[in-house]
Design a protein around this motif. Structure first.
Motif, mmCIF file in Angstrom:
data_model
loop_
_atom_site.group_PDB
_atom_site.id
_atom_site.type_symbol
_atom_site.label_atom_id
_atom_site.label_comp_id
_atom_site.label_asym_id
_atom_site.label_seq_id
_atom_site.Cartn_x
_atom_site.Cartn_y
_atom_site.Cartn_z
ATOM 1 N N VAL A 191 12.772 45.105 -2.066
ATOM 2 C CA VAL A 191 11.723 45.535 -1.136
ATOM 3 C C VAL A 191 12.130 45.219 0.301
ATOM 4 C CG1 VAL A 191 9.352 45.122 -0.401
ATOM 5 C CG2 VAL A 191 9.876 45.356 -2.826
ATOM 6 N N ALA A 192 12.720 44.043 0.508
ATOM 7 C CA ALA A 192 13.151 43.662 1.853
ATOM 8 C C ALA A 192 14.297 44.529 2.354
ATOM 9 C CB ALA A 192 13.567 42.194 1.871
ATOM 10 N N ALA A 193 15.197 44.911 1.438
ATOM 11 C CA ALA A 193 16.398 45.634 1.862
ATOM 12 C C ALA A 193 16.203 47.137 1.973
ATOM 13 C CB ALA A 193 17.536 45.341 0.875
ATOM 14 N N ILE A 194 15.169 47.670 1.318
ATOM 15 C CA ILE A 194 14.972 49.120 1.334
ATOM 16 C C ILE A 194 14.798 49.640 2.760
ATOM 17 C CG2 ILE A 194 13.216 50.870 0.849
ATOM 18 C CD1 ILE A 194 13.037 49.841 -1.955
ATOM 19 N N GLN A 195 14.090 48.899 3.600
ATOM 20 C CA GLN A 195 13.875 49.365 4.966
ATOM 21 C C GLN A 195 15.171 49.392 5.760
ATOM 22 O OE1 GLN A 195 10.154 48.421 7.029
ATOM 23 N NE2 GLN A 195 9.792 46.917 5.442
ATOM 24 N N ALA A 196 16.147 48.598 5.332
ATOM 25 C CA ALA A 196 17.423 48.568 6.034
ATOM 26 C C ALA A 196 18.342 49.703 5.599
ATOM 27 C CB ALA A 196 18.110 47.225 5.819
ATOM 28 N N VAL A 197 18.496 49.883 4.285
ATOM 29 C CA VAL A 197 19.489 50.842 3.797
ATOM 30 C C VAL A 197 18.929 51.895 2.858
ATOM 31 C CG1 VAL A 197 21.424 49.261 4.075
ATOM 32 C CG2 VAL A 197 20.144 49.245 1.938
ATOM 33 N N GLY A 198 17.644 51.810 2.495
ATOM 34 C CA GLY A 198 17.055 52.822 1.638
ATOM 35 C C GLY A 198 17.248 52.554 0.160
ATOM 36 N N VAL A 199 16.579 53.372 -0.646
ATOM 37 C CA VAL A 199 16.584 53.192 -2.098
ATOM 38 C C VAL A 199 17.975 53.375 -2.695
ATOM 39 C CG1 VAL A 199 15.745 54.208 -4.266
ATOM 40 C CG2 VAL A 199 14.153 53.790 -2.383
ATOM 41 N N ILE A 200 18.698 54.386 -2.223
ATOM 42 C CA ILE A 200 19.988 54.712 -2.839
ATOM 43 C C ILE A 200 21.058 53.686 -2.500
ATOM 44 C CG2 ILE A 200 21.881 56.399 -2.830
ATOM 45 C CD1 ILE A 200 19.835 58.603 -2.629
ATOM 46 N N LEU A 201 21.107 53.226 -1.258
ATOM 47 C CA LEU A 201 22.188 52.345 -0.828
ATOM 48 C C LEU A 201 21.911 50.862 -1.069
ATOM 49 C CD1 LEU A 201 23.172 54.039 2.567
ATOM 50 C CD2 LEU A 201 24.308 54.259 0.355
#
Length: 295
Positions: A191-201
């Motif tokens: 959840v924290a990382a999705i805003q940085a690189v998105g669902v795929i990455l």
């Protein structure tokens, strides 16, 4: 002076400052967690959960709720469904993971296709580092801080769990509880990382740092230092490179991590392919030289 100007210029903009903070905060906790994911063999689990949160993110956008709530909800659903399929059928874990995460990901794609005007597909799938608000920075930072604190406190138990579950159980440490804790931390980290690189990455930043550190050292204590350090360096290089090249920030951050992994793969002191080849060539004496010495 030219180099100093190159470093200072991007930081004059608030969106670049926010992007740098979020990229570092998200990738540091991802890197720490990736050490245990790589050692335990849960790389595919990280892939599954990261893709399975897509419908939760989309639904949160549609109802105007914080997307973190939807992502956490569907991360929990994905983990529960994987456990259910694995525990009640003959299907093995890897197959259960594949069925669940592809199904939930497909559900997210369908929801996006039914509501194209309300959901920004590009930002959901690939992140939006340069478009983050101050509230997003606080959210990511708090989630990252919670995960970081728990990982530091439980690092010895998690390491024992990764190497010897039988001994962990004998010492009174519940492998089932540690497994549940690790899955919960995985969900929060995603959840924290999705805003940085998105669902795929997001799966890349969850796996590459730990895999790179694993090539560079045989000690978990060093892995836990190397992985975050490499992640921070890659984030800084990626954010600056994206600014000057006008490329996708999340994508460039992942590419920077991939370049570091490739360097470790080739030149790591013990595990590097090139290093090993050089070592073998030095260990085998030249035939002509040996004949001259005998003569």
């Amino acid at each position: 002076m030219v180099m100093l100007d190159l470093l200072v210029e991007p930081l004059q903009y608030g969106f670049m400052q926010r992007a740098l903070i979020v990229a570092i905060a998200a990738t540091v906790v991802c890197a720490l967690l990736s050490c245990w994911l790589v050692l335990i063999g849960w790389s595919l689990m990280g892939d599954a959960v990261s893709h399975a949160v897509l419908p939760g993110v989309v639904l949160a956008y549609l109802v105007g709720a914080p997307f973190a709530i939807g992502a956490l909800l569907f991360a929990g659903i994905a983990v529960a469904l994987i456990g259910l399929v694995r525990g009640t059928t003959r299907v093995k874990e890897d197959a259960a993971i594949g069925v669940v995460f592809t199904t939930l990901f497909a559900l997210g794609v369908v929801l996006i296709s039914k509501n194209p005007s309300q959901v920004d597909l590009h930002h959901v799938l690939f992140g939006n580092l340069l478009g983050l608000a101050t509230a997003d920075v606080w959210q990511v930072s708090m989630l990252a801080a919670v995960v970081f604190a728990v990982l530091v406190v439980k690092r010895r138990d998690l390491t024992l769990f990764a190497f010897d579950r039988v001994q962990a159980h004998a010492l009174g440490i519940s492998p089932a509880r540690l497994s549940a804790l690790l899955l919960a931390l995985l969900a929060v980290t995603i959840v924290a990382a999705i805003q940085a690189v998105g669902v795929i990455l997001v799966v890349a930043v969850l796996i590459i740092p730990g895999a790179t550190a694993y090539l560079l050292t045989d000690r978990i204590s060093r892995m836990l230092i190397l992985a975050p350090a490499l992640a921070v360096a890659s984030s800084i290089v990626g954010v600056y490179t994206s600014y000057y090249s006008d490329a996708s920030t999340g994508g460039v951050v992942v590419l920077a991590q991939a370049v570091v992994f490739a360097a470790a793969y080739l030149f790591a002191p013990r595990q590097g392919v090139v290093t090993a080849a050089v070592r073998r060539s030095r260990a085998i004496p030249d035939k002509g030289d040996s004949e001259v010495r005998v003569a």
